[in-house]
Write an enzyme that holds these catalytic residues in place. Structure first.
Site, PDB file in Angstrom:
ATOM      1  N   GLU A 147       0.919  -1.222   0.111  1.00 18.39           N
ATOM      2  CA  GLU A 147       0.084  -0.061   0.046  1.00 18.39           C
ATOM      3  C   GLU A 147       0.863   1.125   0.026  1.00 18.39           C
ATOM      4  O   GLU A 147       0.498   2.231  -0.628  1.00 18.39           O
ATOM      5  CB  GLU A 147      -0.883   0.029   1.255  1.00 18.39           C
ATOM      6  N   ASP A 294      -4.376  -9.560  -8.564  1.00 16.63           N
ATOM      7  CA  ASP A 294      -4.848  -8.690  -9.613  1.00 16.63           C
ATOM      8  C   ASP A 294      -3.655  -7.939 -10.184  1.00 16.63           C
ATOM      9  O   ASP A 294      -3.337  -8.034 -11.220  1.00 16.63           O
ATOM     10  CB  ASP A 294      -5.829  -7.494  -8.838  1.00 16.63           C
ATOM     11  N   GLU A 388     -18.644  -6.349  -2.450  1.00 21.28           N
ATOM     12  CA  GLU A 388     -17.302  -6.785  -2.241  1.00 21.28           C
ATOM     13  C   GLU A 388     -16.729  -8.126  -2.901  1.00 21.28           C
ATOM     14  O   GLU A 388     -15.716  -8.428  -3.666  1.00 21.28           O
ATOM     15  CB  GLU A 388     -16.710  -6.569  -0.786  1.00 21.28           C
ATOM     16  N   GLU A 406     -12.283   0.229  -9.537  1.00 21.40           N
ATOM     17  CA  GLU A 406     -11.916  -0.583 -10.597  1.00 21.40           C
ATOM     18  C   GLU A 406     -13.108  -0.615 -11.618  1.00 21.40           C
ATOM     19  O   GLU A 406     -12.603  -0.537 -13.088  1.00 21.40           O
ATOM     20  CB  GLU A 406     -11.760  -1.959 -10.067  1.00 21.40           C
TER      21      GLU A 406
HETATM   22  C1  DMJ Z   1      -6.417   0.693  -4.806  1.00 13.95           C
HETATM   23  O1  DMJ Z   1      -5.489   0.815  -3.876  1.00 13.95           O
HETATM   24  C2  DMJ Z   1      -5.410  -0.095  -5.975  1.00 13.95           C
HETATM   25  O2  DMJ Z   1      -6.079  -0.116  -7.228  1.00 13.95           O
HETATM   26  C3  DMJ Z   1      -4.916  -1.523  -5.772  1.00 13.95           C
HETATM   27  O3  DMJ Z   1      -4.320  -2.031  -6.925  1.00 13.95           O
HETATM   28  C4  DMJ Z   1      -6.243  -2.494  -5.320  1.00 13.95           C
HETATM   29  N1  DMJ Z   1      -7.449  -1.796  -5.366  1.00 13.95           N
HETATM   30  C5  DMJ Z   1      -7.439  -0.490  -4.653  1.00 13.95           C
HETATM   31  C6  DMJ Z   1      -8.726   0.092  -4.759  1.00 13.95           C
HETATM   32  O4  DMJ Z   1      -9.807  -0.618  -4.930  1.00 13.95           O
END
Ligand code: DMJ
Length: 933
Positions: A147, A294, A388, A406
């Site tokens: 993060e 992802d 979610e 997203e």
């Molecule tokens: C974001 O912080 C980024 O896109 C991350 O890759 C995963 N998703 C969150 C938001 O949903």
């Protein structure tokens, strides 16, 4: 950059193994320029309307950002219900979610480049000054490496990228001297100790002040990390290296990627969700494109675009091929096991996978992108937001929605690729829903439950970093943005990195990486951008024709995962045993089960469970029969559960000063007016006397025509309902007598009848836990007249009320205080992110004593259903969509009880291999439900 690629649009192609600078430039063009292709289909949106929507996005951003700056800054995030900053350590811990908060003004840093995209250059200049003046990166706080990288390092680099762009233009940021880059470098060095593992995979967390090793660090004992956590560094780290010339960052990120690549499951070419950072063993062997994995895929493709290194494209293409082979079941994307990729690992999807259609656009695979996006849009239309997680038959699995971007991201990329105005309409719906359901006086609040419309006191920084960028850009024409967006690539957090980095400080190249590429058969790889003539073969309705069959997918159809089973059933031989005929006491039936690889397990509590192991079946046909049998059994169980389970309901306070903004999650009743079938009930509330409602009311004049409040306990729910109905109440709310109980922490249940005929009860009855109930009781104390709406889902705010509340700031502050009252009791205790599953609504008959209640709970319908073998006579299966979760759960819960020595038929496996296989499954199944978002 747009000219550098030698032409615009999908028509331009790249020679095989082109020089990487050209590849980077042209690959970026894959997603930018099909707009002109569109000539028909959904009606085009006028320039005026697009501008209007763009302005609406700007206004919404101001509302979110302004409230953060006013009420939360320098805290990391805004708490929009209580209108204050979220400071880590001062609020109840939310577990892993809090690891994004490093006391470094997260939301401000994450918003920097959004300000420039939204043409707020002056505000950007102010924001950069604030970051330089106020932000400390040396806090004694343990943060997530992932993060911190995507939000903070990415935010600083995005800010730096646009600061130097502005400086070069000559008007703004003339004073800027790479200060954000220096901060980014400082942060980069702080993250490096995390990579001190033999594998080169980073630890998941680091102490910003003390790193990993020191005892004060309070971290460094972790053994696992998620694949996305280790594989989503290359863009930021390479950009940092190339901006500064310090190659170490790019080197470390490349090493981590190399290691992940080495560890891919070699026969399926898939990666698991979690990996041991020391041994490289897969800890979770399920694989999908959503949570936990992802952005690993995203970064492989984008690293190729930014860095022009073929090896990243090779890896991406190899994984993509596997994804499309095993995980993609259009329009669904379903997790599978890396070792057994034909076996679905779950039957629900998480919201994070909504980015994938956008990535497919970048890859140039438009058809599945359109399909998945359309499916997701249908889910959104049903629930206003993407929950979610949702099941393959599109029921809510986890009901929260933290304003994730997203889906907006994919919508933007699909619009860029197709130019289809349909996607503008989709964006318009997203804007409307945000304003209708998530907007609160002090920002935008995450949805706690998309079904009821209740809020959580949370506005994540990615909402500002990503959502507003993609929505604004969706409606913007080229001239609406002060720079050329096509010169940049979006990181996973939508931070902008300039493509010219591909030719800067390129000291690290493929030779420094360790992987072997020669073994790959890349003959099917796309080395060129797709051609619009092929994508849209003279048919401007191409995209629409792909969407059309999916229009009702959520309302009507059974998903393909299920159809697969049905197909195999249709084509297979006569089934040896139908689930509905099965009797656990019939020895012949048990013999058939055994042949099909199905074990029957008697649990200690008297229940019986079924587990199937395909490898234990006598033959592959028997294994298929077993799968079908299990499927049918689950359908039986699922249908009974559906019949007996009612979704939660909403109690919405509509009177001044709440105006519909406070929505409380309520349990339904199995008797009385069914709010899902009838119009909602609206009325003022009044407490009944006696408060427990267990005898004739002594204050009928007070409750007449109102919604009576009654305390739980002392008698049956139905009895309370009859007493208030006799007194003339138009509805009832039962409030839990267990002080401190809340729907945040306790599973909701439905109020059962009293075993007698309850047709005489005609008013709606809802149940509130104590914390939610006290919001109403507090409101009565403060405002006397409190009007509520009982419904199956919160309604939009009353327009008349809206007019009343406009635009007086006095009212605004009252609204805030109303929200604060609500949040102080309803929203402060946040749901544990590790167990966010949808609460099954068990039923409770009310009873006279706790002992009686316990007894009643032990015979709840949900428990009866957990033993489908005892319900063999009940249901018809035709046309039902089902959920395999129960099957998987049953497997995970009971596999240890199964006998590993049993093996029938031709395919005899050595015991070691069976046990190894089993252990693998057990681990995977056990891990599966513990998804960390
Ligand atoms: C974001 O912080 C980024 O896109 C991350 O890759 C995963 N998703 C969150 C938001 O949903």
């Amino acid at each position: 950059m747009s000219e550098a690629g030698g032409g615009r649009g999908f028509g331009s192609s790249v020679p095989q193994r082109a020089p990487w600078s050209l590849v980077a430039a042209t690959a970026a063009l894959c997603l930018v320029s099909a707009t002109s292709v569109w000539t028909a289909g959904a009606s085009p949106m006028s320039r005026e309307e697009k501008q209007k929507l763009g302005n609406q996005v700007l206004e919404m951003f101001d509302h979110a950002y302004g409230n953060y700056m006013e009420h939360a800054y320098p805290a990391d995030e805004l708490m929009p219900l209580t209108c204050r900053g979220r400071v880590r350590g001062q609020e109840p811990s939310r577990g892993d979610v809090d690891d994004a908060l490093g006391k470094f003004s997260l939301t401000l840093i994450d918003s920097l480049d959004t300000l420039v995209v939204l043409n707020k250059t002056k505000e950007f200049e102010d924001a950069v000054r604030k970051v330089l003046r106020d932000v400390n990166l040396d806090n004694d706080v343990v943060v997530s490496v992932f993060e911190t990288n995507i939000r903070v390092l990415g935010g600083l680099l995005g800010g730096h990228s646009l600061a130097i762009m502005l400086k070069e233009k000559g008007e703004y940021m003339q004073w800027y001297n790479d200060e954000l880059l220096q901060m980014a470098k400082q942060l980069g060095y702080k993250l490096l100790p995390a990579f001190n593992t033999t594998s080169g995979l980073p630890y998941p967390r680091i102490n910003l002040k003390f790193g990993i090793r020191k005892p004060e660090a309070r971290t460094g004992t972790e053994t696992d990390t998620c694949t996305a956590c280790a594989g989503t560094l290359i863009l930021e780290f390479a950009a940092l290296s190339r901006f500064t010339g310090a190659t170490i960052f790019e080197e470390y990120a490349r090493k981590a990627l190399d290691f992940l690549w080495e560890k891919r499951q070699r026969s399926s070419n898939l990666v698991g969700v979690t990996i041991n950072i020391h041994t490289g063993d897969w800890v979770r062997k399920d694989s999908g494109v959503g949570a936990g994995i992802d952005s690993y895929y995203e970064y492989l493709l984008k690293a190729y675009v930014l860095l022009g290194d073929d090896s990243f494209l090779e890896r991406f293409n190899t994984h993509y091929d596997a994804i499309m082979r095993y995980i993609s079941q259009p329009p669904l994307l379903l997790d599978v096991h890396i070792h057994k990729p034909m076996l679905n690992a779950r039957t629900w999807m998480d919201a994070l996978l909504a980015f994938f259609p956008g990535l497919q656009v970048l890859k140039g695979d438009i058809r599945p992108a359109i399909e998945t996006h359309e499916m997701l849009y249908q889910v959104i239309k049903k629930h206003n937001f993407l929950p979610e997680a949702f099941t393959t038959d599109f029921r809510v699995h986890w009901a929260q929605h933290p304003l994730r971007p997203e889906f907006a991201e994919s919508t933007y990329f699909l619009y860029k690729a197709t130019g289809d105005p349909y996607y503008l309409e989709v964006g318009k719906t997203l804007i409307e829903n945000l304003n209708k359901y998530a907007r609160v006086p002090c920002g935008f609040a995450a949805m706690k439950d998309v079904r009821t419309g209740s809020h959580e006191d949370r506005m994540d920084s990615f909402f500002l970093a990503e959502m507003f960028k993609y929505l604004y850009l969706l409606f913007a024409d080229k001239e609406d943005v002060i720079f050329d967006i096509e010169d940049y690539i979006f990181t996973t957090e939508a931070h902008l990195l300039p493509l010219w980095l591909s030719t800067t400080n390129q000291r690290l190249s493929k030779k420094n990486t360790t992987s072997e590429y020669t073994e790959l058969d890349d003959s099917n790889f796309d080395w060129t951008c797709p051609n619009t003539q092929i994508l849209f073969p003279n048919d401007p309705l191409y995209a629409q024709s792909i969407r059309e069959p999916l229009k009702n997918v959520v309302d009507k159809s059974c998903p393909r995962g299920i159809i697969r089973v049905e197909e195999s059933f249709r084509s297979g031989a006569k089934p040896p045993l139908r689930a509905r005929d099965f009797m656990a006491t019939n020895p012949e039936h048990l013999e058939i089960l055994k042949k099909m690889g199905v074990s029957l397990i008697h649990l200690k509590d008297g229940r019986v469970q079924l587990v199937q192991h395909a490898i234990q079946a006598a033959s592959s046909i028997d294994a298929e029969d077993g799968l079908r049998f299990m499927q049918e059994m689950i359908e039986l169980s699922s249908q009974q559960q559906k019949e007996q389970q009612l979704p939660p309901r909403a109690v919405q306070i509509v009177s001044h000063p709440f105006f519909g903004r406070v929505v409380l999650t309520a349990g339904p009743a199995q008797f009385g007016l069914d709010l899902s079938k009838h119009k909602e009930t609206r009325g003022f509330v009044a407490s009944s006397k006696p408060y427990n409602g267990c005898s004739e009311l002594t204050n009928p004049e007070a409750v007449m025509g109102k919604i009576a409040l009654i305390q739980r306990g002392q008698c049956m729910f139905a009895e309370k309902a009859r007493n208030i109905q006799n007194a003339g109440a138009i509805g009832g709310i039962v409030i839990d007598d267990n002080e401190g109980s809340s729907s945040d922490t306790a599973p909701l249940f439905q109020m059962a009848g009293d075993g007698k005929d309850t047709d005489d009860i005609t008013i709606p009855m809802l149940f509130l836990f104590s914390k939610e109930g006290s919001i109403i009781l507090d409101a009565i104390r403060e405002y006397e007249e409190v009007e509520v709406l009982l419904s199956d889902k919160a309604k939009d705010r009353d327009p008349e009320m809206e007019n009343e509340e406009q635009p007086s700031s006095e009212n605004d502050s009252q609204n805030q205080s109303a929200e604060q009252i609500a949040s102080s009791s309803q929203e402060v205790d946040l749901v544990d992110q590790e167990s966010p599953e949808e609460s099954p609504l068990n039923s409770h008959p009310e009873s006279l004593s706790p002992a009686d209640t316990d007894n009643a709970a032990s015979i709840s319908p949900s428990e009866q259903n957990s033993n489908p073998t005892e319900n063999h006579e009940t249901t018809s299966l035709d046309g039902e969509c089902t959920d395999l979760d129960n099957q998987l759960q049953e497997q995970s819960e009971t596999e240890e009880d199964s006998n590993p020595n049993v093996s029938w038929g031709k395919k005899v496996q050595p015991i070691d291999s069976i046990l190894a296989d089993w252990n693998e499954d057990i681990e995977a199944f056990e891990m599966m439900e513990k998804d960390e978002l």
